[in-house]
Write an enzyme that holds these catalytic residues in place. Structure first.
Site, short mmCIF file in Angstrom:
data_model
loop_
_atom_site.label_atom_id
_atom_site.label_comp_id
_atom_site.label_asym_id
_atom_site.label_seq_id
_atom_site.Cartn_x
_atom_site.Cartn_y
_atom_site.Cartn_z
N GLY A 246 0.80 -1.09 0.03
CA GLY A 246 0.12 -0.10 0.03
C GLY A 246 0.93 1.25 0.02
N HIS A 247 1.99 1.28 0.93
CA HIS A 247 2.80 2.32 1.06
C HIS A 247 3.53 2.46 -0.35
CE1 HIS A 247 2.87 1.32 5.43
NE2 HIS A 247 2.33 2.59 5.47
N GLN B 298 -0.42 10.75 17.99
CA GLN B 298 -1.67 10.13 17.55
C GLN B 298 -2.18 8.81 18.12
OE1 GLN B 298 -0.04 10.09 13.25
NE2 GLN B 298 -1.44 8.37 12.99
N LYS C 210 -7.46 3.83 2.34
CA LYS C 210 -8.01 2.79 3.50
C LYS C 210 -8.37 3.75 4.70
CE LYS C 210 -5.21 0.16 6.12
NZ LYS C 210 -5.54 0.37 7.66
O1 PAF Z 1 -1.35 7.20 7.72
C1 PAF Z 1 -0.45 7.30 8.38
O2 PAF Z 1 0.60 6.29 8.52
C2 PAF Z 1 -0.27 8.34 9.63
O3 PAF Z 1 -1.32 8.50 10.03
C3 PAF Z 1 0.60 9.65 9.06
C4 PAF Z 1 -0.36 9.98 7.84
C5 PAF Z 1 1.95 9.18 8.48
C6 PAF Z 1 0.97 10.60 10.05
O4 PAF Z 1 1.43 10.13 11.09
#
Ligand code: PAF
Length: 284
Positions: free
Chosen positions: A36-37, A61, A149
């Site tokens: 995905g990345h 987060q 996603k």
């Molecule tokens: O989707 C993610 O991996 C994270 O929420 C992000 C956008 C890198 C922010 O830390």
């Protein structure tokens, strides 16, 4: 690939690329990279001249009791993957580089971040918006790439970028799935063999929802009940939420019409997984 651990080093490298007239593509990640990345990186390589990826497991987060400590951090493997994809610069800061000890300024989106994951994970999107805003300020990309996603995250970031006048284009990329349908996620690594099988309930529930809509069902309640039954028939699967919403405003809809988001979060064993589907229903 340049590996920069500091903001100054990152800015120098990005500014050098900009001076040469290069456009900057940015893929923010928390590492533990999967296809995905890599789909985001490939798109960035296609669209822009100088691709920056970041790996930062953002403490802001994660809520108390969440998986910040155990979040996978396979840096060596991630670095090899990014080199192979031709990433130009990896920003890999420590927590102290991003958050000063007396850090006290946060970015809050107050509407789209409230339902769904925002309701289950209070403060999560403040953490996401804050770090993404900081990363945008550090890297100043022309285009930033996010996966669908995390549909709500994508909408929240788009809104934040618009509201705060970041001059960055937000590009959304489709969900990438394992061959059996499970949406790729760094957290899939937590699943044992039995949980991995049961994790398919998310994709199965979404596919059955789509089938019901295709057959003419328009009552959200009916589709949600169907999805609940499917998820709960899987061992060790607990529903966090199953919601049907207008895909732009993220407000619940009773009758499906127009562009609709079907989203769910399910805890399989101890692992919280999310998935979604956006359906366009022709208005009659
Ligand atoms: O989707 C993610 O991996 C994270 O929420 C992000 C956008 C890198 C922010 O830390």
């Amino acid at each position: 690939m340049i590996i920069a651990k500091t903001i100054d080093h990152t800015r120098e490298a990005v500014n050098a690329a900009k001076r040469k007239g290069k456009s900057i593509g940015f893929v923010p990640t928390m590492g533990a990279l999967h296809d995905g990345h890599l789909s985001l990186v490939r798109r960035a390589k296609r669209d822009t001249d100088f691709v920056v990826a970041s790996i930062f497991v953002n403490p802001a987060q994660f809520g108390p009791g969440e998986d910040l400590k155990k979040y996978p951090r396979p840096f060596g493997k991630d670095k090899t993957l990014l080199i192979k994809e031709g990433v130009d610069l990896l920003f890999f800061p420590g927590a102290g580089e991003i958050y000063a000890a007396d850090f006290s300024t946060y970015v809050e989106e107050r509407c789209l971040s409230k339902p769904l994951c925002g309701a289950s994970r209070p403060g999560h999107f403040n953490g996401v918006c804050t770090v993404v805003a900081k990363l945008f300020n550090i890297i100043r990309p022309n285009t930033a790439y996010f996966g669908a996603k995390d549909y709500q995250q994508l909408q929240v970031i788009k809104r934040m970028a618009r509201d705060l006048n970041f001059s960055v284009k937000i590009e959304a990329m489709p969900i990438v799935r394992e061959p059996d349908g499970l949406a790729m996620s760094s957290r899939n690594a937590y699943l044992n063999r039995e949980e991995r099988r049961n994790a398919l309930c998310l994709d199965i529930a979404l596919r059955e929802a789509k089938r019901a809509v295709d057959a003419g069902v328009r009552e959200s309640g009916q589709v949600i009940s169907l999805m609940k039954t499917i998820v709960l028939s899987h061992k060790n699967a607990k529903i966090d939420y199953i919601e049907i919403m207008d895909a732009d405003s993220l407000t619940s809809v009773e009758k499906m019409n127009g562009k609709v988001l079907i989203a769910l979060a399910v805890v399989v064993g101890k692992t919280r997984l999310i998935d979604n589907l956006v359906i366009k229903i022709p208005t009659r």
